[in-house]
Design a protein around this motif. Structure first.
Motif, PDB file in Angstrom:
ATOM      1  N   GLU A  21       0.831  -1.215   0.000  1.00 23.63           N
ATOM      2  CA  GLU A  21       0.000   0.000   0.000  1.00 23.63           C
ATOM      3  C   GLU A  21       0.863   1.261   0.000  1.00 23.63           C
ATOM      4  O   GLU A  21       0.501   2.259  -0.613  1.00 23.63           O
ATOM      5  N   GLN A  22       1.999   1.221   0.686  1.00 18.77           N
ATOM      6  CA  GLN A  22       2.886   2.380   0.708  1.00 18.77           C
ATOM      7  C   GLN A  22       3.447   2.650  -0.683  1.00 18.77           C
ATOM      8  O   GLN A  22       3.589   3.806  -1.074  1.00 18.77           O
ATOM      9  N   TYR A  23       3.774   1.593  -1.431  1.00 24.68           N
ATOM     10  CA  TYR A  23       4.208   1.798  -2.812  1.00 24.68           C
ATOM     11  C   TYR A  23       3.068   2.416  -3.628  1.00 24.68           C
ATOM     12  O   TYR A  23       3.270   3.395  -4.364  1.00 24.68           O
ATOM     13  N   ILE A  24       1.881   1.860  -3.504  1.00 31.00           N
ATOM     14  CA  ILE A  24       0.732   2.345  -4.274  1.00 31.00           C
ATOM     15  C   ILE A  24       0.482   3.828  -4.001  1.00 31.00           C
ATOM     16  O   ILE A  24       0.156   4.588  -4.908  1.00 31.00           O
ATOM     17  N   ALA A  25       0.664   4.250  -2.747  1.00 31.99           N
ATOM     18  CA  ALA A  25       0.448   5.655  -2.379  1.00 31.99           C
ATOM     19  C   ALA A  25       1.402   6.594  -3.108  1.00 31.99           C
ATOM     20  O   ALA A  25       1.089   7.773  -3.306  1.00 31.99           O
ATOM     21  N   THR A  26       2.558   6.081  -3.527  1.00 33.69           N
ATOM     22  CA  THR A  26       3.528   6.909  -4.238  1.00 33.69           C
ATOM     23  C   THR A  26       3.581   6.591  -5.732  1.00 33.69           C
ATOM     24  O   THR A  26       4.422   7.113  -6.451  1.00 33.69           O
ATOM     25  N   SER A  27       2.676   5.753  -6.179  1.00 34.37           N
ATOM     26  CA  SER A  27       2.689   5.307  -7.574  1.00 34.37           C
ATOM     27  C   SER A  27       2.108   6.370  -8.500  1.00 34.37           C
ATOM     28  O   SER A  27       1.735   7.462  -8.079  1.00 34.37           O
ATOM     29  N   SER A  28       1.992   6.006  -9.755  1.00 35.05           N
ATOM     30  CA  SER A  28       1.521   6.930 -10.782  1.00 35.05           C
ATOM     31  C   SER A  28       0.007   7.156 -10.753  1.00 35.05           C
ATOM     32  O   SER A  28      -0.507   7.979 -11.509  1.00 35.05           O
ATOM     33  N   ILE A  29      -0.712   6.471  -9.883  1.00 37.36           N
ATOM     34  CA  ILE A  29      -2.171   6.611  -9.807  1.00 37.36           C
ATOM     35  C   ILE A  29      -2.524   7.631  -8.735  1.00 37.36           C
ATOM     36  O   ILE A  29      -2.162   7.477  -7.562  1.00 37.36           O
ATOM     37  N   ASP A  30      -3.244   8.686  -9.139  1.00 41.10           N
ATOM     38  CA  ASP A  30      -3.567   9.740  -8.177  1.00 41.10           C
ATOM     39  C   ASP A  30      -4.592   9.252  -7.151  1.00 41.10           C
ATOM     40  O   ASP A  30      -5.387   8.353  -7.419  1.00 41.10           O
ATOM     41  N   LYS A  31      -4.532   9.859  -5.972  1.00 43.76           N
ATOM     42  CA  LYS A  31      -5.353   9.412  -4.853  1.00 43.76           C
ATOM     43  C   LYS A  31      -6.852   9.450  -5.133  1.00 43.76           C
ATOM     44  O   LYS A  31      -7.551   8.481  -4.800  1.00 43.76           O
ATOM     45  N   LEU A  36     -11.696   5.829  -5.928  1.00 38.76           N
ATOM     46  CA  LEU A  36     -12.829   5.356  -6.735  1.00 38.76           C
ATOM     47  C   LEU A  36     -12.645   3.883  -7.095  1.00 38.76           C
ATOM     48  O   LEU A  36     -13.596   3.094  -7.031  1.00 38.76           O
ATOM     49  N   VAL A  37     -11.444   3.520  -7.471  1.00 35.14           N
ATOM     50  CA  VAL A  37     -11.140   2.132  -7.830  1.00 35.14           C
ATOM     51  C   VAL A  37     -11.324   1.225  -6.620  1.00 35.14           C
ATOM     52  O   VAL A  37     -11.954   0.160  -6.716  1.00 35.14           O
ATOM     53  N   ARG A  38     -10.795   1.625  -5.490  1.00 35.26           N
ATOM     54  CA  ARG A  38     -10.944   0.815  -4.272  1.00 35.26           C
ATOM     55  C   ARG A  38     -12.413   0.645  -3.904  1.00 35.26           C
ATOM     56  O   ARG A  38     -12.860  -0.439  -3.529  1.00 35.26           O
ATOM     57  N   LEU A  39     -13.157   1.731  -4.000  1.00 33.26           N
ATOM     58  CA  LEU A  39     -14.571   1.690  -3.656  1.00 33.26           C
ATOM     59  C   LEU A  39     -15.346   0.789  -4.617  1.00 33.26           C
ATOM     60  O   LEU A  39     -16.149  -0.040  -4.192  1.00 33.26           O
ATOM     61  N   ARG A  67     -21.198  11.706  -7.307  1.00 32.41           N
ATOM     62  CA  ARG A  67     -20.372  10.693  -7.978  1.00 32.41           C
ATOM     63  C   ARG A  67     -20.250   9.429  -7.137  1.00 32.41           C
ATOM     64  O   ARG A  67     -20.267   8.324  -7.669  1.00 32.41           O
ATOM     65  N   LEU A  68     -20.146   9.588  -5.828  1.00 30.59           N
ATOM     66  CA  LEU A  68     -20.081   8.418  -4.955  1.00 30.59           C
ATOM     67  C   LEU A  68     -21.366   7.605  -5.035  1.00 30.59           C
ATOM     68  O   LEU A  68     -21.327   6.374  -5.110  1.00 30.59           O
ATOM     69  N   HIS A  69     -22.498   8.288  -5.052  1.00 26.09           N
ATOM     70  CA  HIS A  69     -23.781   7.592  -5.146  1.00 26.09           C
ATOM     71  C   HIS A  69     -23.947   6.889  -6.494  1.00 26.09           C
ATOM     72  O   HIS A  69     -24.606   5.850  -6.571  1.00 26.09           O
ATOM     73  N   ALA A  70     -23.359   7.435  -7.521  1.00 25.26           N
ATOM     74  CA  ALA A  70     -23.523   6.882  -8.870  1.00 25.26           C
ATOM     75  C   ALA A  70     -22.421   5.903  -9.274  1.00 25.26           C
ATOM     76  O   ALA A  70     -22.470   5.350 -10.373  1.00 25.26           O
ATOM     77  N   LEU A  71     -21.466   5.676  -8.406  1.00 31.15           N
ATOM     78  CA  LEU A  71     -20.325   4.848  -8.791  1.00 31.15           C
ATOM     79  C   LEU A  71     -20.725   3.448  -9.244  1.00 31.15           C
ATOM     80  O   LEU A  71     -20.178   2.922 -10.211  1.00 31.15           O
TER      81      LEU A  71
END
Length: 144
Positions: A21-31, A36-39, A67-71
């Motif tokens: 998870e620490q790598y993912i937090a610094t990866s090329s995917i913005d938070k 949204l992906v995790r959700l 957007r959260l309701h429509a995800l």
């Protein structure tokens, strides 16, 4: 039957997962996109704990309630950008592997919006949240 707490039952395993998870937090995917992906993956997997956590994290990060309701019905709305739509399509494909989805269409959409590095980072993110979902569902971790 009461389930174990996987955090305390195998702290070394959880520590390794947290390092990922620490790598993912610094990866090329913005938070915001990562949340949204995790959700979305957590919705598909029926993980109440993770849905609660990532909806809260997304909201705290400035995500719009609409957007959260429509995800869960993102395909039927205009609330998501082409890049987000590509990521969500890939998320659903990778999360539903047991149903043997055709990866071609979602891969093509992904390749139009993401670099090769981003594609790998996004797939790692999806794999990681699917793992967390399995831990939380399997050991009945509930939101508090």
């Amino acid at each position: 039957m009461e389930r174990i707490d996987f955090y305390t039952a195998s702290p070394k395993a959880v520590k390794a997962w947290v390092a990922l998870e620490q790598y993912i937090a610094t990866s090329s995917i913005d938070k915001p996109l990562a949340e949204l992906v995790r959700l979305r993956s957590s919705q598909i997997n029926g993980c109440a704990y993770c849905v609660d956590m990532h909806a809260t994290d997304a909201r705290e990060g400035g995500e719009a309630e609409r957007r959260l309701h429509a995800l869960s019905v993102w395909r039927e709305t205009r609330f998501f950008t082409p890049r987000e739509r590509a990521a969500l399509g890939w998320t659903e494909t990778m999360t539903r592997l047991a149903q043997q989805p055709d990866t071609g269409e979602s891969y093509a959409a992904l390749a139009e919006q993401f670099s090769a590095e981003e594609m790998v980072d996004l797939t790692l993110l999806i794999s990681t949240i699917n793992g967390w979902n399995r831990l939380a569902v399997g050991f009945a971790k509930m939101p508090e």
